[in-house]
Design a protein around this motif. Structure first.
Motif: not given
Length: 296
Positions: A82-109
């Protein structure tokens, strides 16, 4: 797309990672700022940018590296976007719930809001890539996301070897496919197979660009971690598979290219693969394997 111009400045970032999460996030932030300062409108980071690649061994302690969404990483990256006014795509190790994990990409407008979430669908289990120990396969399907600067599709690393993933993502209207990646050489294989492995990796994704008439961009990490030498070689290619930018094997780099999404229409009109698809004849794709006497 929300603006009239069809040309976008796209950047992919490749960087070395260290043990400390804060150091990696700070380094990524520095590179994102530099890319935006050079005019980048859409920026994508490599797979699991916030730490060392965790999957070389099956270690329960490494689940502590995961974060919820929203969480510190997504809050920091959303604020940066938001500060830079860009679209940003990241990939991260997500903890969705106890014992439930994903390799997740998040897109920011451009306003810093989260506009997309993709969970890696294909999970490998190979020597030094023991991802099935850590990650549950994604359950969101293949999708793309509207942003101010275009419709962005994201798959992650191992997904890049599957033409079905690229096709289904493209069919949702993606104008560019991002593949955040962590791939490298095993020391015992590099001399004999290294060149062929790297070539196959790049060729596969360039073929997705051609077959689907889309831009493809793949940021891959660099540096030696444990027993893997990550080979970098990040690239951006056009809908004809032409390389617009290609990174080095061992250096932190920002790779930028102007991507005119109007070229998609030209490519798809002259190479009308979507027009000529026989969707009535592809039922066999939903089967694991077709025996020789099968009718599909």
């Amino acid at each position: 797309m929300n603006t009239k111009s069809t040309s976008r400045s796209v950047a992919v970032l490749q960087m070395r990672c260290v043990q400390d999460k804060d150091t990696n996030v700070a380094r990524a932030t520095e590179l994102v700022r530099e890319a935006a300062g050079k005019g980048a409108q859409i920026v994508c980071l490599q797979e699991l940018f916030h730490g060392l690649y965790p999957c070389q061994a099956e270690d329960h302690a490494l689940f502590a590296e995961a974060e919820p969404i929203p969480g510190p990483i997504t809050q920091a990256m959303g604020k940066l976007s938001g500060e830079l006014g860009i679209v940003l795509v990241i990939s991260m190790f997500e903890k969705r719930a106890a014992g439930l994990y994903h390799n997740t990409a998040v897109v920011f407008d451009v306003d810093g809001s989260q506009c997309g979430l993709y969970r890696k669908m294909h999970i490998p289990d190979d020597p030094l890539y023991y991802e099935k120990f850590y990650f549950t396969p994604g359950d969101l399907g293949f999708k793309s996301f509207d942003t101010k600067f275009g419709r962005v599709g994201v798959c992650v690393c191992w997904d890049q070897w599957f033409p079905e993933a690229a096709r289904l993502t493209a069919l949702t209207g993606a104008e560019i496919l991002f593949y955040p990646t962590a791939i490298g050489w095993h020391p015992s294989e590099k001399d004999e197979f290294g060149a062929a492995q790297h070539s196959a990796w790049e060729t596969m994704m360039r073929s997705h660009a051609i077959a689907n008439g889309v831009y493809v961009a793949a940021p891959n990490r660099v540096g030696s971690e444990g027993e893997i030498e990550f080979w970098g070689g990040s690239f951006i290619c056009d809908p004809y598979g032409n390389l617009l930018q290609k990174g080095s094997v061992g250096e932190d780099q920002i790779l930028m290219a102007d991507c005119d999404f109007k070229l998609m229409d030209t490519a798809r009109t002259h190479w009308p693969f979507l027009r000529d698809r026989r969707v009535d004849a592809y039922s066999g794709l939903t089967k694991r394997f077709l025996d020789a006497d099968s009718n599909g």
